[in-house]
Write a protein that holds these residues in place. Structure first.
Motif, short mmCIF file in Angstrom:
data_model
loop_
_atom_site.label_atom_id
_atom_site.label_comp_id
_atom_site.label_asym_id
_atom_site.label_seq_id
_atom_site.Cartn_x
_atom_site.Cartn_y
_atom_site.Cartn_z
N ALA A 192 43.28 27.31 39.94
CA ALA A 192 43.88 28.55 39.46
C ALA A 192 45.30 28.64 39.96
O ALA A 192 45.60 28.32 41.11
CB ALA A 192 43.08 29.75 39.96
N ASP A 235 48.32 34.39 41.40
CA ASP A 235 48.23 35.58 40.55
C ASP A 235 49.58 36.02 40.02
O ASP A 235 49.70 36.43 38.86
CB ASP A 235 47.60 36.73 41.34
N GLU A 236 50.62 35.94 40.85
CA GLU A 236 51.94 36.41 40.41
C GLU A 236 52.50 35.52 39.30
O GLU A 236 53.21 35.98 38.40
CB GLU A 236 52.92 36.48 41.57
N VAL A 259 50.57 33.83 37.07
CA VAL A 259 49.79 34.18 35.89
C VAL A 259 50.33 35.45 35.26
O VAL A 259 50.45 35.56 34.03
CB VAL A 259 48.30 34.35 36.25
N ALA A 260 50.69 36.46 36.08
CA ALA A 260 51.22 37.72 35.56
C ALA A 260 52.51 37.49 34.79
O ALA A 260 52.73 38.07 33.72
CB ALA A 260 51.44 38.70 36.70
N TRP A 287 37.70 35.86 43.32
CA TRP A 287 38.33 36.24 42.06
C TRP A 287 37.87 37.62 41.60
O TRP A 287 36.69 37.96 41.70
CB TRP A 287 37.99 35.23 40.96
N SER A 288 38.78 38.39 41.04
CA SER A 288 38.45 39.64 40.37
C SER A 288 37.85 39.32 39.01
O SER A 288 37.94 38.19 38.51
CB SER A 288 39.71 40.49 40.19
N LYS A 342 40.47 38.03 36.69
CA LYS A 342 40.86 36.64 36.91
C LYS A 342 39.79 35.69 36.33
O LYS A 342 40.12 34.63 35.78
CB LYS A 342 41.08 36.36 38.39
N HIS A 367 40.42 35.58 32.62
CA HIS A 367 41.61 34.80 32.28
C HIS A 367 41.32 33.30 32.32
O HIS A 367 41.80 32.54 31.47
CB HIS A 367 42.76 35.12 33.23
N ASN A 368 40.53 32.88 33.30
CA ASN A 368 40.31 31.45 33.51
C ASN A 368 39.10 30.88 32.79
O ASN A 368 39.04 29.67 32.56
CB ASN A 368 40.17 31.16 35.01
#
Length: 341
Positions: A5, A8-9, A11-12, A220-221, A224, A227-228
């Motif tokens: 993965a 996060d930043e 991916v945003a 992971w949330s 997330k 998304h993945n």
């Protein structure tokens, strides 16, 4: 089990960019989402290493030969005539030592997709990962000290990402969306082992994907996970048939699936490119003149569809977002035209 993965930043930032792409093109959207992520056909894509030794670099380069042998693209690791050290990059670089910048020092495995590796908007605010010269675009964690058993397959998987491939389990033509067991088995009592991993409870009931990936080592949330792992049902993406033999298909634990054997589970060894992977490379980076001419025509169509970017989005390369992509598409179109000639 730790899944690959991006931070996060990062991916945003990619999601903001992709929402803008969807909203600003008419008719040429396939090129935006497919061709702009590819490197120009027939071009040389440089690879450089941040850390690791020459033997590790040589092994990585050797594992990518299966890819280079198929597509009309050259992966250049910077070793002249097969001798000497491989190309390196540093976090202090202000110009690109390479388009694909490999590191081994961060945890996990990941890669930016295609030309995102040189998209300065990704990671523009700083950070270790991004499309700027001093940022990692591909990471193979632990390879310096403890390579995975099937490390060649991992290398090929990440380098296919770097050449614009996405995960096979997110292919809308496959069965994974319906085959994955997203929620806990009925009555499951959240149970974790000493390492913080969610495991079967005392009655043998299994956690679902959302619960399992919320534990260690992923944490992971739900967003997330979506998304993945969720299927990408987007008409703007060009997708081939679902391929159970692809190195781009994850090998998940059995309890991730509702049935056994699952039609979503890999059927290959996870090491070598499948025939489907090879066909995909030939589609992305063709050798035929007719395919190159078609690519040029689509590039020119996109130049006509690019409009102004929305207010409030970050600027790139000193200009507006739309202008940055106009320049990028023009660059790719010129490269394709040169290849056709």
């Amino acid at each position: 089990m730790e899944l690959e993965a991006l931070p996060d930043e990062v991916v945003a930032e990619i999601e903001v960019r992709d929402r803008w792409r969807r909203g600003m093109a008419n008719g040429g959207l396939e090129f935006i989402f497919t061709d702009i992520a590819k490197w120009p056909v027939g071009s040389t894509v440089r690879v450089a290493f941040l850390d690791g030794n020459d033997q590790l670099h040589a092994d990585i380069a050797g594992a990518t030969k299966q890819i280079a042998d198929v597509c009309n693209l050259t992966l250049d690791f910077g070793q002249a005539d097969g001798n000497g050290s491989f190309r390196r990059w540093t976090t202090a670089d202000t110009t690109y030592a390479a388009e694909i910048r490999v590191s081994f020092d961060l945890s996990g495995f990941f890669s930016l997709v295609g030309t995102d590796s040189t998209d300065r908007m990704i990671g523009a605010g700083g950070g270790q990962v991004g499309g700027n010269p001093g940022q990692r675009s591909l990471n193979l964690g632990r390879f310096v000290t403890n390579r995975p058993v099937q490390w060649e397959g991992t290398v090929r998987h990440e380098f296919l990402h770097a050449l614009a491939f996405h995960h096979s389990h997110q292919n809308m033509r496959g069965t994974c969306e319906g085959e994955f067991r997203w929620e806990d088995q009925a009555g499951y009592v959240p149970t974790q082992n000493a390492a913080g991993v969610f495991v079967a409870d005392a009655q043998g009931r299994q956690p679902g994907i959302y619960t399992f990936l919320a534990g260690e080592p992923n944490r992971w949330s739900r967003a997330k996970v979506d998304h993945n792992l969720r299927t990408v049902n987007d008409p703007d993406l060009t997708l081939g048939p679902f391929d159970r033999l692809s190195v781009m298909l994850y090998r998940f634990p059995d309890f991730f699936y509702k049935s056994a054997p699952s039609s979503c589970a890999p059927a290959g060894n996870g090491q070598n490119l499948s025939e489907g992977d090879k066909r995909g490379l030939e589609l992305l980076y063709p050798h035929t003149e007719s395919a190159l001419a078609d690519r040029q025509a689509r590039a020119e169509a996109v130049l006509q569809s690019l409009g102004a970017g929305p207010e409030g989005l970050p600027e790139a390369n000193g200009g507006g977002l739309a202008e940055a992509y106009r320049s990028r598409v023009a660059e790719l179109a010129a490269a394709q035209a040169a290849a056709v000639r």
